[in-house]
Scaffold this motif. Structure first.
Motif: not given
Length: 326
Positions: A45-50
């Motif tokens: 939940g602390d990761l952004l996946v672009m």
């Protein structure tokens, strides 16, 4: 200010696997020998996946960003979470690549009235005070040059005085590179750190326009702009992009831009591997930084005796899978 690790902390890694033979120990040796207990899992939940549009021959281009934890930059981090929830980043693009400086992404029409993509409601308006954070007691104690590196304490680094602070200290806390002046602390602009684009003061940006450092650490930006995270995987998909030919590295035509297909939270994706970082409060990390500062392996002739905070990147890796489990 010059602070060193205690001999007790460094001796904790004098395991037979590292001490055996005459081969000099490298920083990578220390990381490889670190016990599982010294690694900390990063919450999905602390990761952004672009996901960018595919590259040559249809190869996927995925970039994973770890968001900055509390207490730093939380107004902007909260906005970014809202933007991701609204799928606002989907369809924007990489608009700027300036050599030895930054890659920047955002709405290509963001400065054009009537064409800019509407932002979701309820975004915060952080002020410039949010660029720094008051030190808690733990960090104040570290700033006072603790003579011993104790478990649970933030790791200071063997370095010369920070050239960006007259009476300052650089350290690592809960996996992040931090600078401090005795009263306040702030994250620093190392390679791969992610910040918020903004216009002239007092504008501080919303988090809808982001950049990452792809060159020598531009530490002059510290305390002048919000840092909200760092890239932990897929950096090569950004750092290798063609440089922009316009002013400040902006692309001059839409065809030059790299579209962003989607940005999602890691907790919303089933195919994302788990990641972990080497705890910066561990004896393993203390030994790792000491080796970064005092290289004595076969390539090096003269150990530097110090290391810049940005030249001791916190080790981060995908979680090793247990081959015995299905």
């Amino acid at each position: 200010m010059r602070t060193f690790f205690s001999a007790v902390a460094l001796a904790a890694l004098a395991t037979p696997s590292l001490a055996a033979g005459d081969k000099p120990v490298t920083p990578n040796d220390v990381v490889d020998a670190a016990p599982a207990s010294d690694w900390q899992r990063i919450a999905p939940g602390d990761l952004l996946v672009m996901d960018l549009t595919p590259g040559a021959k249809g190869k996927p281009r995925r970039v994973v960003i770890q968001l900055m934890p509390a207490p730093f930059s939380q107004g902007w981090v909260g906005n970014i979470r809202k933007l991701v929830a609204a799928h606002w980043f989907d369809g924007i693009a990489v608009v700027r690549v300036q050599d030895n400086y930054v890659v920047q992404w955002g709405d290509p029409d963001g400065e054009t009235p009537g064409k800019a993509k509407a932002l979701p409601a309820g975004l915060a308006k952080p002020t410039e005070k949010g660029y720094v954070t008051p030190l808690d007691e733990r960090l104040r104690s570290s700033f006072m040059q603790r003579s011993a590196q104790e478990p649970g304490q933030p790791a200071t680094i063997p370095t010369n005085p920070d050239s960006y602070l007259r009476n300052g200290l650089t350290l690592f806390d809960h996996g992040w590179p931090i600078a401090a002046d005795g009263r306040t602390g702030w994250p620093v602009h190392c390679y791969g750190m992610v910040g918020v684009g903004r216009n002239l003061s007092p504008d501080t940006g919303t988090g809808a326009e982001l950049y990452t450092v792809i060159g020598q650490a531009p530490r002059q930006l510290d305390r002048n702009i919000a840092l909200v995270g760092r890239i932990i995987a897929g950096m090569e998909h950004l750092s290798s992009l063609p440089r922009g030919t316009g002013a400040l590295g902006f692309y001059e035509t839409p065809e030059e831009r790299t579209p962003i297909v989607s940005v999602r939270m890691g907790s919303d994706l089933a195919d994302l591997p788990a990641y972990e970082y080497l705890s910066t409060e561990s004896a393993s990390f203390a030994a790792y930084v000491d080796k970064r500062a005092n290289r004595k392996d076969s390539f090096y002739i003269q150990p530097a005796g110090g290391v810049d905070v940005c030249n001791a990147p916190v080790p981060i890796r995908p979680v090793k899978q247990d081959a015995t489990k299905p």
